[in-house]
Design a protein around this motif. Structure first.
Motif, mmCIF file in Angstrom:
data_model
loop_
_atom_site.group_PDB
_atom_site.id
_atom_site.type_symbol
_atom_site.label_atom_id
_atom_site.label_comp_id
_atom_site.label_asym_id
_atom_site.label_seq_id
_atom_site.Cartn_x
_atom_site.Cartn_y
_atom_site.Cartn_z
ATOM 1 N N UNK A 1 0.825 -1.217 0.000
ATOM 2 C CA UNK A 1 0.000 0.000 0.000
ATOM 3 C C UNK A 1 0.855 1.261 0.000
ATOM 4 N N UNK A 2 2.073 1.159 0.539
ATOM 5 C CA UNK A 2 2.948 2.339 0.666
ATOM 6 C C UNK A 2 4.233 2.207 -0.147
ATOM 7 N N UNK A 3 4.223 1.317 -1.141
ATOM 8 C CA UNK A 3 5.460 0.958 -1.829
ATOM 9 C C UNK A 3 6.146 2.158 -2.473
ATOM 10 N N UNK A 4 5.375 3.028 -3.080
ATOM 11 C CA UNK A 4 5.972 4.171 -3.769
ATOM 12 C C UNK A 4 6.654 5.125 -2.799
ATOM 13 N N UNK A 5 6.198 5.151 -1.540
ATOM 14 C CA UNK A 5 6.768 6.064 -0.544
ATOM 15 C C UNK A 5 8.022 5.497 0.108
ATOM 16 N N UNK A 6 8.175 4.183 0.074
ATOM 17 C CA UNK A 6 9.282 3.570 0.832
ATOM 18 C C UNK A 6 10.397 2.992 -0.034
ATOM 19 N N UNK A 7 10.109 2.651 -1.271
ATOM 20 C CA UNK A 7 11.024 1.788 -2.029
ATOM 21 C C UNK A 7 12.343 2.441 -2.397
#
Length: 438
Positions: free
Chosen positions: A213-219
């Protein structure tokens, strides 16, 4: 033994659930035995006798072996060259058909053709299926029925085509009673194949919904301990189902991870349609580049001693744990190709030796992107500034200090090359090479 059998040759699909080849073998209606071959053609070329990938394979093959033993069956595990192993198996068992899943590398296709020819000579069917990709080969084509060579339009077509039909699991569990009943065989050990264990734990084979759900913010932030899925190793050897993972990714609030799976399919189809990329630039004019290929500088890059902290941190992470954060893979690759003007194939081969999640298609695609020679290539005049990349993606130097603890001390080396000079040198070298090909 009088009853004819169906053999399922496992390669990059080390699981019994949702496995296309296994499903089609069951549907044939005969008793089924899975086979796995530790391929000496590959293993004999490995320099490191503590190769994490071999250790992982032994672990996963033993897991499968135990699953089958609980059902009163076995996994036939052999160590040798595939053609020799198959000749031996055909003398030991009465085989009616062999089932396997597609592979897309040049060696794999040549291997499968040789085995297919052998089986055909014996009157045995050889049936192969799509399993490790969602879409393959000619399933996603341009309007002119040609393969895509640019990712963005490919991804649009890929997403348009992504219906439930393509993500449906193969219900292999319904047919497990068809596994041939026999005593378990022995699995070769690491030591018997002249390898030694590293003894480290491997990444989990699942990923949380929260991460997706938060991949774009953490990757993009390498200091985050759980900012990426780290599923590459499981995807490489098929210990997870790509269809199951895509279903989970499609349900996520953020579609970034689903897009990563699309990139994976894209690089597979590039490798399949343009096999020259294993050896040459996708854009052949980039083979005209006059690489410097300074061996001392290459060694410093390999060892994480370039004087650029984010580059050195990435290379030391790779050398220590056999894995590197994806953002840092791009930074280190760009640095080698552009700042040092060292042939991307040198870096690609080094990653190929060290990465526990090494996959030829993705590794090749990433390196050719960094070098500017690939499909969706970074333009040759785009040269990552390692210091700015570090400021943006590791602003508090947490990742850097983890892997380069001496970074602020007197013993840390000065930069191997000055950025502004190296950037201009790369642009001039590339421009000159590309002018030759016009």
């Amino acid at each position: 033994m009088s009853e004819p059998l169906s053999l399922v040759w496992l390669r990059r699909d080390l699981r019994l659930h949702d496995n296309a080849a296994l499903y089609y073998a069951f549907k044939r209606g005969r008793p089924v035995i899975p086979v796995f071959i530790f391929d000496r053609t590959i293993l004999d070329d490995l320099d490191d006798r503590q190769d994490r990938r071999v250790e992982f394979l032994v672990q996963e093959v033993n897991r499968l072996h135990e699953e089958l033993a609980k059902m009163g069956s076995t996994l036939l595990v052999r160590y040798g060259k595939p053609i020799d192993v198959w000749k031996e198996l055909l003398t030991q068992y009465r085989v009616s058909d062999v089932f396997a899943n597609h592979d897309y590398e040049v060696y794999a296709k040549e291997r499968d053709k040789a085995i297919g020819d052998l089986l055909t000579e014996q009157g045995i069917g050889f049936h192969t299926s799509k399993d490790q990709t969602i879409f393959e080969r000619d399933e996603v084509l341009t309007g002119k029925k040609t393969p895509y060579t640019v990712f963005t339009p490919y991804s649009r077509k890929w997403n348009d085509k992504l219906t439930d039909f393509y993500l449906k699991a193969y219900p292999t569990e319904n047919y497990f009673s068809q596994f041939w009943k026999t005593k378990p065989e022995k699995v070769p050990t690491l030591a018997e194949m002249d390898f030694q264990p590293v003894g480290e734990p491997f990444p989990a084979r699942t990923v949380s919904d929260k991460l997706l759900d938060n991949y774009n913010e953490t990757r993009d932030f390498p200091a985050l301990p759980h900012g990426t899925s780290q599923l590459g190793m499981h995807l490489r050897f098929g210990t997870v189902s790509i269809r199951e993972l895509a279903r989970q990714a499609r349900e996520a609030e953020d579609k970034t991870f689903l897009n990563e799976l699309c990139w994976r399919d894209f690089y597979f189809q590039v490798l399949d349609h343009f096999p020259h990329v294993e050896t040459y630039s996708f854009r052949r004019e980039y083979d005209q580049i006059d690489w410097r290929n300074n061996e001392d500088e290459f060694e410093k890059w390999c060892n994480g001693e370039t004087g650029y902290p984010i580059v050195d941190a990435g290379m030391r992470q790779l050398n220590t744990i056999g894995w590197m954060h994806n953002r840092v893979r791009m930074i280190t690759a760009s640095f080698l190709c552009k700042h040092l003007l060292i042939d991307w194939r040198w870096g690609e081969a080094y990653f190929g030796k060290k990465l526990r999640d090494y996959d030829l298609s993705a590794n090749n695609g990433g390196w050719q992107w960094a070098a500017g020679s690939g499909t969706d290539a970074a333009p040759y005049f785009r040269v990552f500034n390692p210091e700015r990349q570090a400021q943006k993606f590791d602003p508090k130097s947490v990742y850097i200090r983890q892997w380069v603890p001496e970074v602020d001390g007197p013993n840390y080396p000065k930069p191997i090359v000055e950025h502004t000079m190296a950037r201009q040198r790369a642009i001039d070298t590339y421009r000159k090479a590309l002018a030759k090909s016009k």
